[in-house]
Design a protein around this motif. Sequence first.
Motif, PDB file in Angstrom:
ATOM      1  N   ILE A 106       0.826  -1.060  -0.346  1.00  0.00           N
ATOM      2  CA  ILE A 106       0.006   0.064   0.244  1.00  0.00           C
ATOM      3  C   ILE A 106       0.901   1.146  -0.035  1.00  0.00           C
ATOM      4  CG2 ILE A 106       0.071  -0.249   2.528  1.00  0.00           C
ATOM      5  CD1 ILE A 106      -3.091   1.531   2.219  1.00  0.00           C
ATOM      6  N   LEU A 124      -3.041   0.518  -3.622  1.00  0.00           N
ATOM      7  CA  LEU A 124      -2.754  -0.511  -3.561  1.00  0.00           C
ATOM      8  C   LEU A 124      -1.599  -1.711  -4.868  1.00  0.00           C
ATOM      9  CD1 LEU A 124      -5.115  -2.753  -1.179  1.00  0.00           C
ATOM     10  CD2 LEU A 124      -3.643  -0.910  -0.979  1.00  0.00           C
ATOM     11  N   TYR A 161       0.938  -4.660   2.972  1.00  0.00           N
ATOM     12  CA  TYR A 161      -0.095  -4.455   2.858  1.00  0.00           C
ATOM     13  C   TYR A 161      -0.225  -5.851   3.783  1.00  0.00           C
ATOM     14  CZ  TYR A 161      -5.154  -4.438   2.505  1.00  0.00           C
ATOM     15  OH  TYR A 161      -7.100  -3.686   2.238  1.00  0.00           O
ATOM     16  N   HIS A 220      -7.948  -5.543  -5.685  1.00  0.00           N
ATOM     17  CA  HIS A 220      -7.194  -4.403  -5.097  1.00  0.00           C
ATOM     18  C   HIS A 220      -7.276  -3.274  -5.629  1.00  0.00           C
ATOM     19  CE1 HIS A 220      -4.720  -4.872  -8.592  1.00  0.00           C
ATOM     20  NE2 HIS A 220      -4.053  -3.174  -8.137  1.00  0.00           N
TER      21      HIS A 220
END
Length: 477
Positions: free
Chosen positions: A229, A243, A306, A354
Motif C-alpha cells: 500500500i 495498492l 499490506y 485491489h
Amino acid sequence: NSSASTPPPSPDPHLQTSAMSARRGKPREKVIRYGPVAEGSVRRYFLERGWRAWDEARDAETHWHLCWKTSGFPAHVYRDLRSRQMVNKIEGQRCITCKDLLATNMERMRSVFGSSYDFVPRTWILPAQMKAVKAMLERTEAKAKKKKEKTTTTKQAAAEEKAQSMTEAEAEAEAGAEVKAKAADGRGGDGENGPSEDAKLPPAQSPPSASAEWGAGADADGAGRPMFICKPARLSRGRGIFLFRSYEELERKLTENWEALQRAKRDKNKKKTTAANAAKKKRPPSATVAGRTATFDTGVWVVQRYLSRPYLLGGKKFDVRTYALIPMTWPFLALVYKRGMVRVGTEDYEGAAHDNLYAHLTNFSINKRNKGAGKEGRDEDEDESEKQEGDEEGGGCKWTLEALFDYMRNNGADPEGLWESMRVLMLRTLLILVGSCGETQGSFELLGFDIMIDRAQQLHLIEVNMEPSLNMSTELD
C-alpha cells in the motif's frame, strides 16, 4: 459565613482574574481565534458557551484566549504565549502525526527497544528509498516466480510418476470404464438426440485460487506476489492511497495520483474569491494558511506491506479510532478516552479487487460515497430534512468501540486484554513525543490513533492523526 461567597483560590492566574472581574460585575469575555479552517461543531461548541470569535477589525493582534487551528503553529507562537493564552497544538507533534516521520521514529525506537515496537508495518519512504523499494519488489517477484515454477515442476513430476506406474492392464480398464460412462450418459435424460453438447465436454476445472495457497484473505495474487500500500505522507481522509504489486504498477499509479492531487489542489484554489485571498495575505503568520501548505505536500510518500489478514466484521474490513488528549507537556500527561470509534468498510473484503477502495480502506470520508452502503443504520422512511450534513450515504459504516468489544466477546475473543494492548500501544507511541514536545506551557492537543486488528488479534498502528475529525455527521458522532 462571609467567606462562603468568595470563590476558592485558583492556581491559574487567568481564572483568578476572571473571578475578580466577575465580582466587580464585569465578567471577562472569552475570545477564540480560529485558523483558516475550523469545523462547524467546534465553532458551535464555543459559541454556545459564550465565547466570541476574534475579530481583526475589533481586537488587537494578541487579544485572544484560545487559538484553534487544524495545522501546527510556528515556533515563535509557543515562545510568545501569555499566561492567559492557549493553543490547541503542542510543539513537535509532527514527529508522530506525519506518516514518514512516524516511520522514521518507530524504526529508531525499534533499534533500541526491539520487538516492543513491532506494531507498525515495515515502511519505506519515497522518493528517498525508491531504489530500495524497487530492489525489494524485484526480489519478491523473483522469489514468487521461483516458488511458482517449483510448484509446477513438482506437480508435473508427480503426474509423470503416476503415469509411469500405471500398468497396461490398469490403463485398459480405465479406458473401458470411460467408454461405458459415455455410453450411459448418452442414454440418460437427453432425449432422442443423444447426449447434449455439455455432456460431451470434459468437466470444467476451477482455476486454482490464490487463497487456497496463501490462506483466506491473503494478499498474494495468482502469481504469488504480495500486495503493498502506498500513501501520501502528509494527506488525510484516504486521499491518494492505492495498492500495488509490482514496481511498474507503483510508478504508474504514483504518477497518476500525483497528477490527480495537483489538479484537486488547483481546483480548490480557483474556488477562492479575490476578497478571501486578499484577507488571507493580511493575516499574521500565526493565522495564515502556511501550516496548511504542508497538508498538500504530496511529494513524500510511504510504502508499507499490506496487512492481508484483518479481523473482519460480517466479512468487512475495519479499523479502530482511539483518542488521547494531552492537556499539558510539562510534566507530560496523556489521557486516553475509553469510548472509541470503529470505522467499517462498505464492501466485502474477501475476493475484492485491489483497486476497490470501499473494501480495502475504512476511511469514513471514502465509504460514505458508496451509494446504498450503511442504509441498515437508518430508517428508510426517514425524512430527508432530518439528515445531518455529510450523512448522504454510508451512515452505517461506523460502530462504537463498545459494540465491537461485545461482538468479539460473543465470538470468544478477549476484548479486555485487547483494550489493555491498545493502551500500551498508544503509550509507547507517545513516548516518542515526550522528547520532542519541549516544555511549553499553554498548549494541548487531541490525537486520534488508527489501529487495525488482524485475525490473530494482534494490533497494528496505521497512523496518528493530528486533527481527528470532530464533525457530527451521524448520531453516533
